[in-house]
Every structure is written in structure tokens, then in C-alpha cells.
Design a protein around this motif. Structure first.
Motif, mmCIF file in Angstrom:
data_model
loop_
_atom_site.group_PDB
_atom_site.id
_atom_site.type_symbol
_atom_site.label_atom_id
_atom_site.label_comp_id
_atom_site.label_asym_id
_atom_site.label_seq_id
_atom_site.Cartn_x
_atom_site.Cartn_y
_atom_site.Cartn_z
ATOM 1 N N LEU A 172 0.810 -1.210 0.000
ATOM 2 C CA LEU A 172 0.000 0.000 0.000
ATOM 3 C C LEU A 172 0.849 1.268 0.000
ATOM 4 N N LEU A 173 1.894 1.291 0.815
ATOM 5 C CA LEU A 173 2.724 2.491 0.913
ATOM 6 C C LEU A 173 3.593 2.708 -0.315
ATOM 7 N N PHE A 174 4.091 1.620 -0.912
ATOM 8 C CA PHE A 174 4.983 1.753 -2.069
ATOM 9 C C PHE A 174 4.196 1.838 -3.373
ATOM 10 N N GLN A 175 3.306 0.891 -3.609
ATOM 11 C CA GLN A 175 2.564 0.835 -4.878
ATOM 12 C C GLN A 175 1.468 1.893 -4.969
ATOM 13 N N ARG A 176 0.742 2.066 -3.874
ATOM 14 C CA ARG A 176 -0.418 2.965 -3.919
ATOM 15 C C ARG A 176 -0.093 4.388 -3.479
ATOM 16 N N ALA A 177 0.666 4.540 -2.386
ATOM 17 C CA ALA A 177 0.983 5.878 -1.882
ATOM 18 C C ALA A 177 2.249 6.438 -2.530
ATOM 19 N N LEU A 229 5.395 6.072 -1.871
ATOM 20 C CA LEU A 229 6.511 6.469 -1.024
ATOM 21 C C LEU A 229 7.774 5.795 -1.539
ATOM 22 N N PRO A 230 8.950 6.362 -1.264
ATOM 23 C CA PRO A 230 10.187 5.682 -1.633
ATOM 24 C C PRO A 230 10.250 4.301 -0.968
ATOM 25 N N LEU A 231 10.850 3.334 -1.659
ATOM 26 C CA LEU A 231 10.841 1.945 -1.211
ATOM 27 C C LEU A 231 11.386 1.765 0.197
ATOM 28 N N VAL A 232 12.522 2.354 0.503
ATOM 29 C CA VAL A 232 13.120 2.152 1.832
ATOM 30 C C VAL A 232 12.252 2.785 2.920
ATOM 31 N N LEU A 233 11.692 3.959 2.669
ATOM 32 C CA LEU A 233 10.795 4.585 3.640
ATOM 33 C C LEU A 233 9.538 3.741 3.828
ATOM 34 N N ALA A 234 8.958 3.276 2.738
ATOM 35 C CA ALA A 234 7.777 2.418 2.821
ATOM 36 C C ALA A 234 8.089 1.144 3.597
ATOM 37 N N ALA A 235 9.268 0.584 3.384
ATOM 38 C CA ALA A 235 9.676 -0.635 4.101
ATOM 39 C C ALA A 235 9.822 -0.363 5.595
ATOM 40 N N ALA A 236 10.420 0.757 5.949
ATOM 41 C CA ALA A 236 10.603 1.090 7.367
ATOM 42 C C ALA A 236 9.259 1.311 8.062
ATOM 43 N N LEU A 237 8.365 2.049 7.424
ATOM 44 C CA LEU A 237 7.044 2.291 8.016
ATOM 45 C C LEU A 237 6.213 1.016 8.128
ATOM 46 N N SER A 238 6.258 0.195 7.109
ATOM 47 C CA SER A 238 5.488 -1.053 7.157
ATOM 48 C C SER A 238 6.056 -1.996 8.214
ATOM 49 N N ALA A 239 7.361 -1.984 8.390
ATOM 50 C CA ALA A 239 7.970 -2.818 9.431
ATOM 51 C C ALA A 239 7.541 -2.347 10.820
ATOM 52 N N GLU A 240 7.478 -1.045 11.050
ATOM 53 C CA GLU A 240 7.053 -0.546 12.365
ATOM 54 C C GLU A 240 5.597 -0.897 12.648
ATOM 55 N N LEU A 241 4.754 -0.825 11.647
ATOM 56 C CA LEU A 241 3.365 -1.261 11.839
ATOM 57 C C LEU A 241 3.307 -2.738 12.211
ATOM 58 N N ALA A 242 4.112 -3.542 11.564
ATOM 59 C CA ALA A 242 4.165 -4.969 11.874
ATOM 60 C C ALA A 242 4.724 -5.207 13.272
ATOM 61 N N ILE A 243 5.698 -4.411 13.697
ATOM 62 C CA ILE A 243 6.278 -4.532 15.041
ATOM 63 C C ILE A 243 5.209 -4.295 16.097
ATOM 64 N N ILE A 244 4.423 -3.255 15.944
ATOM 65 C CA ILE A 244 3.353 -2.951 16.902
ATOM 66 C C ILE A 244 2.341 -4.094 16.931
ATOM 67 N N HIS A 245 1.944 -4.553 15.779
ATOM 68 C CA HIS A 245 0.998 -5.659 15.663
ATOM 69 C C HIS A 245 1.550 -6.927 16.328
ATOM 70 N N ASN A 246 2.797 -7.258 16.031
ATOM 71 C CA ASN A 246 3.414 -8.463 16.586
ATOM 72 C C ASN A 246 3.577 -8.386 18.093
ATOM 73 N N PHE A 247 3.928 -7.217 18.613
ATOM 74 C CA PHE A 247 4.061 -7.086 20.062
ATOM 75 C C PHE A 247 2.739 -7.377 20.753
ATOM 76 N N CYS A 248 1.677 -6.780 20.250
ATOM 77 C CA CYS A 248 0.363 -6.978 20.881
ATOM 78 C C CYS A 248 -0.017 -8.457 20.929
ATOM 79 N N TRP A 249 0.157 -9.149 19.827
ATOM 80 C CA TRP A 249 -0.190 -10.573 19.785
ATOM 81 C C TRP A 249 0.751 -11.413 20.646
ATOM 82 N N ASN A 250 2.053 -11.154 20.569
ATOM 83 C CA ASN A 250 2.993 -11.934 21.370
ATOM 84 C C ASN A 250 2.814 -11.689 22.858
#
Length: 109
Positions: free
Chosen positions: A9-14, A16-37
Motif C-alpha cells: 500500500l505504501l509503495f505501490q499505492r501511496a 513512497l520511496p521503497l526504503v521509507l515504505a519498508a521502514a514504516l510497514s515494518a514498524e506497523l508490523a512490530i506494533i501488531h506483533n508485540f500486541c499478539w505476542n
């Protein structure tokens, strides 16, 4: 899945530059993973800012692993960016799990 969907979504649709999109998507995943773990894997009832900070710090190293893998494979070796990202996630997952089990949660209860 959270990371890859956000990256798409961030790279293809929004556009954003690939590395920035990767960093933001990783942080969203980190928050999600922490909550579940925190709740399901380690059975913690009360949220903890301290555990979240540790988890995020460990995950920062995982983010570096994921992003560098993506940068190297997609940016320099011509690997499709989503495939490169999945490989980076796999490498970072192994790191994150090993360190978080010992340091963040102090082993399973």
C-alpha cells in the motif's frame, strides 16, 4: 502479512520511496506483533511500556535486517521487491524471536 500489505500500500499505492515504505510497514508490523505476542504467546494480561520498548529495540535490529535485505536484493540484484522483503522478514523473524524470548519476556512462563 501486515508488513507486506503495508509495504504494498505504501509503495505501490501511496508511492513512497521503497526504503521509507519498508521502514514504516515494518514498524506497523512490530506494533501488531508485540500486541499478539504479549497477550497470546506469553500470556501477559497487563500491557507494559517496558516490554514494548525492549521489543521495539530488538525489532529495530530486525528492521535493519529486513531493510538491508530488501535494499540489497531488490535494489542491486534485481529480485522482485515483495520476494526480497519476505526473505528479509524471515531472517529478521529468527533474530527477533530468539532475542525476545530471552530478553523481552525472560523466557516462557
Amino acid at each position: 502479512m501486515v508488513n507486506s500489505l503495508a509495504l504494498f500500500l505504501l509503495f505501490q499505492r501511496a508511492h513512497l520511496p521503497l526504503v521509507l515504505a519498508a521502514a514504516l510497514s515494518a514498524e506497523l508490523a512490530i506494533i501488531h506483533n508485540f500486541c499478539w505476542n504479549d497477550r497470546w504467546t506469553f500470556g501477559r494480561i497487563q500491557p507494559s511500556l517496558r516490554r514494548f520498548a525492549k521489543f521495539n529495540l530488538v525489532s529495530l535490529a530486525g528492521l535493519v535486517i529486513t531493510t538491508c535485505t530488501l535494499w540489497l536484493l531488490a535494489g542491486h540484484l534485481g529480485v522482485y521487491y515483495l520476494a526480497a522483503n519476505l526473505l528479509g522478514i524471515a531472517l529478521a523473524t529468527a533474530w527477533n524471536f530468539a532475542v525476545n524470548v530471552v530478553w523481552t519476556w525472560g523466557g516462557a512462563r
